[in-house]
Design a protein around this motif. Structure first.
Motif, PDB file in Angstrom:
ATOM      1  N   SER A 104       0.798  74.478   4.817  1.00  0.00           N
ATOM      2  CA  SER A 104       0.049  74.323   3.574  1.00  0.00           C
ATOM      3  C   SER A 104      -0.926  73.152   3.673  1.00  0.00           C
ATOM      4  O   SER A 104      -2.084  73.249   3.262  1.00  0.00           O
ATOM      5  CB  SER A 104       1.020  74.110   2.403  1.00  0.00           C
ATOM      6  OG  SER A 104       0.310  73.902   1.207  1.00  0.00           O
ATOM      7  N   ARG A 107      -3.872  74.147   5.991  1.00  0.00           N
ATOM      8  CA  ARG A 107      -4.857  75.012   5.330  1.00  0.00           C
ATOM      9  C   ARG A 107      -5.698  74.219   4.333  1.00  0.00           C
ATOM     10  O   ARG A 107      -6.892  74.435   4.200  1.00  0.00           O
ATOM     11  CB  ARG A 107      -4.123  76.148   4.623  1.00  0.00           C
ATOM     12  CG  ARG A 107      -3.554  77.191   5.578  1.00  0.00           C
ATOM     13  CD  ARG A 107      -2.945  78.345   4.827  1.00  0.00           C
ATOM     14  NE  ARG A 107      -2.555  79.417   5.739  1.00  0.00           N
ATOM     15  CZ  ARG A 107      -1.933  80.522   5.366  1.00  0.00           C
ATOM     16  NH1 ARG A 107      -1.637  80.692   4.085  1.00  0.00           N
ATOM     17  NH2 ARG A 107      -1.620  81.449   6.244  1.00  0.00           N
ATOM     18  N   LEU A 110      -8.279  72.328   6.297  1.00  0.00           N
ATOM     19  CA  LEU A 110      -9.364  73.191   6.750  1.00  0.00           C
ATOM     20  C   LEU A 110     -10.347  73.479   5.621  1.00  0.00           C
ATOM     21  O   LEU A 110     -11.553  73.586   5.835  1.00  0.00           O
ATOM     22  CB  LEU A 110      -8.787  74.517   7.279  1.00  0.00           C
ATOM     23  CG  LEU A 110      -8.150  74.464   8.672  1.00  0.00           C
ATOM     24  CD1 LEU A 110      -7.492  75.794   8.994  1.00  0.00           C
ATOM     25  CD2 LEU A 110      -9.202  74.151   9.721  1.00  0.00           C
ATOM     26  N   GLY A 111      -9.828  73.590   4.398  1.00  0.00           N
ATOM     27  CA  GLY A 111     -10.701  73.889   3.266  1.00  0.00           C
ATOM     28  C   GLY A 111     -11.713  72.796   2.999  1.00  0.00           C
ATOM     29  O   GLY A 111     -12.772  73.045   2.438  1.00  0.00           O
ATOM     30  N   ILE A 139      -6.352  82.638  -0.410  1.00  0.00           N
ATOM     31  CA  ILE A 139      -6.622  83.366   0.838  1.00  0.00           C
ATOM     32  C   ILE A 139      -5.653  84.526   0.950  1.00  0.00           C
ATOM     33  O   ILE A 139      -4.444  84.318   1.123  1.00  0.00           O
ATOM     34  CB  ILE A 139      -6.486  82.442   2.062  1.00  0.00           C
ATOM     35  CG1 ILE A 139      -7.427  81.256   1.912  1.00  0.00           C
ATOM     36  CG2 ILE A 139      -6.782  83.192   3.343  1.00  0.00           C
ATOM     37  CD1 ILE A 139      -8.862  81.627   1.769  1.00  0.00           C
ATOM     38  N   THR A 151      -2.895  77.786  -0.878  1.00  0.00           N
ATOM     39  CA  THR A 151      -4.262  78.097  -1.255  1.00  0.00           C
ATOM     40  C   THR A 151      -5.170  76.955  -0.862  1.00  0.00           C
ATOM     41  O   THR A 151      -4.729  75.836  -0.655  1.00  0.00           O
ATOM     42  CB  THR A 151      -4.371  78.321  -2.776  1.00  0.00           C
ATOM     43  OG1 THR A 151      -3.898  77.156  -3.430  1.00  0.00           O
ATOM     44  CG2 THR A 151      -3.533  79.527  -3.209  1.00  0.00           C
ATOM     45  N   ILE A 152      -6.461  77.281  -0.780  1.00  0.00           N
ATOM     46  CA  ILE A 152      -7.460  76.271  -0.421  1.00  0.00           C
ATOM     47  C   ILE A 152      -7.846  75.488  -1.671  1.00  0.00           C
ATOM     48  O   ILE A 152      -8.087  76.077  -2.720  1.00  0.00           O
ATOM     49  CB  ILE A 152      -8.705  76.948   0.182  1.00  0.00           C
ATOM     50  CG1 ILE A 152      -8.312  77.718   1.440  1.00  0.00           C
ATOM     51  CG2 ILE A 152      -9.769  75.916   0.508  1.00  0.00           C
ATOM     52  CD1 ILE A 152      -7.697  76.863   2.517  1.00  0.00           C
ATOM     53  N   THR A 188     -14.480  79.501   6.262  1.00  0.00           N
ATOM     54  CA  THR A 188     -13.194  78.962   5.795  1.00  0.00           C
ATOM     55  C   THR A 188     -12.110  80.028   5.810  1.00  0.00           C
ATOM     56  O   THR A 188     -10.986  79.805   6.260  1.00  0.00           O
ATOM     57  CB  THR A 188     -13.358  78.403   4.370  1.00  0.00           C
ATOM     58  OG1 THR A 188     -14.330  77.365   4.377  1.00  0.00           O
ATOM     59  CG2 THR A 188     -12.025  77.858   3.850  1.00  0.00           C
ATOM     60  N   MET A 189     -12.466  81.246   5.299  1.00  0.00           N
ATOM     61  CA  MET A 189     -11.483  82.334   5.264  1.00  0.00           C
ATOM     62  C   MET A 189     -11.077  82.741   6.665  1.00  0.00           C
ATOM     63  O   MET A 189      -9.910  83.041   6.934  1.00  0.00           O
ATOM     64  CB  MET A 189     -12.049  83.519   4.487  1.00  0.00           C
ATOM     65  CG  MET A 189     -12.291  83.220   3.006  1.00  0.00           C
ATOM     66  SD  MET A 189     -13.001  84.615   2.109  1.00  0.00           S
ATOM     67  CE  MET A 189     -11.637  85.761   2.214  1.00  0.00           C
ATOM     68  N   ALA A 192      -8.676  80.059   8.059  1.00  0.00           N
ATOM     69  CA  ALA A 192      -7.372  80.158   7.409  1.00  0.00           C
ATOM     70  C   ALA A 192      -6.610  81.374   7.903  1.00  0.00           C
ATOM     71  O   ALA A 192      -5.389  81.338   8.076  1.00  0.00           O
ATOM     72  CB  ALA A 192      -7.547  80.226   5.893  1.00  0.00           C
ATOM     73  N   VAL A 195      -5.082  80.566  11.272  1.00  0.00           N
ATOM     74  CA  VAL A 195      -3.882  79.747  11.100  1.00  0.00           C
ATOM     75  C   VAL A 195      -2.706  80.605  10.651  1.00  0.00           C
ATOM     76  O   VAL A 195      -1.575  80.468  11.131  1.00  0.00           O
ATOM     77  CB  VAL A 195      -4.144  78.623  10.076  1.00  0.00           C
ATOM     78  CG1 VAL A 195      -2.856  77.893   9.741  1.00  0.00           C
ATOM     79  CG2 VAL A 195      -5.167  77.640  10.630  1.00  0.00           C
ATOM     80  N   GLY A 196      -2.946  81.546   9.723  1.00  0.00           N
ATOM     81  CA  GLY A 196      -1.868  82.402   9.255  1.00  0.00           C
ATOM     82  C   GLY A 196      -1.258  83.235  10.360  1.00  0.00           C
ATOM     83  O   GLY A 196      -0.044  83.396  10.450  1.00  0.00           O
TER      84      GLY A 196
END
Length: 346
Positions: A104, A107, A110-111, A139, A151-152, A188-189, A192, A195-196
């Protein structure tokens, strides 16, 4: 006033049952904790942790308790094995929760690098105030461990260029700071999403034991070489990690107590040989209990070997300094008894 405090409510039922059984044996023997320590060779503070449920007793301590209380060690070690599995499951759940928190945070970090969405030409021509995005960009995709779907955080949506344009009236079209179509948001998406995917792969390998070594990968993201960091990120009281622990005493460095587990156990004659492992410190060491003067123990990880000996009459416990390891499977302990008998863990 009762002799024992209530066991923690969060204890697994099997661990609680095992701790209760240990208390019954101590009560039946009539020994105090200090006397129990003298008879078994395990420290008084260790027995206090075992009997309070704060730490699972190692197999060697369980066998020693059975001997001094006249209990069948087979039945008691069977209960210990069930409690040890339950304890390991609890540790795994804790690790997954901590992993979710780290993902978390990753992410969210990263945002912070995502570019703000471009202002449309109609807004620029009419001098309208830029429309702000929602409070947080969710995301879609696969949730992280333990059901956490981070979430971002909110992104900046009012660049200085747009504010200057609104203040100066309609001065003609202004070139947007970001490429049309929200390229920054797409970046960004995409990051993310990457990473997921990495998180899911790591979780699958952890839960299925994909390395063929049971709990070898317990410690997501461990580097190929043990860390040498000893600064921030370590729990209070822990003074080393990774190669910084090699050659040092586990208890003095704060790596024992609640931070250690018995990774491997084998019996050599009447002596119990163990590999002790602290995932927090990234280190392991060897220990022998129920031993005698002249017995020795050594632990090896790669090309590094540390040794401990029993030199004083009456001592029954010896342990080695620590060696840095990526996981418990990388350490091997061997015991050599004064009688010449020798044995090692696998």
């Amino acid at each position: 006033m009762p002799r024992w405090k209530a066991l923690p409510d969060e204890l697994d039922p099997q661990v609680k049952e095992f701790a209760t059984q240990l208390r019954r044996l101590v009560d039946r023997s009539g020994m105090s904790v200090a006397a129990l320590s003298d008879r078994t060779g395990y420290a008084r503070t260790s027995w206090e942790r075992y009997l309070s449920g704060r730490l699972l007793a190692p197999k060697g301590a369980v066998v020693a308790l059975a001997e001094v209380t006249g209990t069948d060690p087979v039945h008691l070690t069977t209960m210990w094995e069930l409690a040890e599995r339950a304890w390991s499951r609890s540790e795994m759940r804790h690790d997954m929760t901590m992993e979710a928190i780290r993902i978390s945070q990753a992410r969210a970090a990263l945002g912070e690098f995502g570019a703000p969405p471009a202002t449309s030409s109609s807004d620029a021509g009419g001098g309208k105030a830029p429309r702000r995005s929602a409070s947080a960009l969710a995301i879609p995709g696969i949730a992280g461990p333990a059901g956490v779907s981070p979430t971002i955080p909110p992104q900046p949506t009012a660049p200085e260029a747009n504010r200057r344009e609104g203040a100066g009236g309609s001065r003609g079209p202004v070139t947007p700071a970001a490429p049309p179509g929200g390229g920054g948001r797409r970046l960004t998406m995409f990051l993310a999403g990457v990473v997921g995917v990495v998180v899911v792969v790591a979780a699958v390998l952890f839960l299925t034991g994909g390395d063929g070594g049971g709990r070898k990968n317990q410690g997501h993201g461990a580097s190929a070489t043990p860390s040498t960091a000893t600064g921030s990120g370590l729990p209070a009281g822990v003074k080393c990690a990774g190669t910084g622990c090699t050659g040092k005493d586990a208890e003095a460095m704060g790596c024992s107590g609640d931070l250690v587990t018995t990774a491997k156990t084998v019996t050599v004659g009447a002596t119990t040989l163990e590999v002790r492992y602290s995932r927090t410190c990234g280190a392991a060491w060897g220990r022998i209990t129920g031993a005698a003067q002249g017995d020795s123990v050594r632990v090896t990880a790669g090309t590094t070997t540390e040794r401990g000996d029993i030199t004083a009459t009456g001592d029954t416990i010896a342990y080695t300094p620590m060696v840095a390891v990526r996981d418990a499977a990388a350490a091997k302990a061997c015991a050599t008894l004064a009688s010449g008998q020798r044995g090692c863990t696998t």
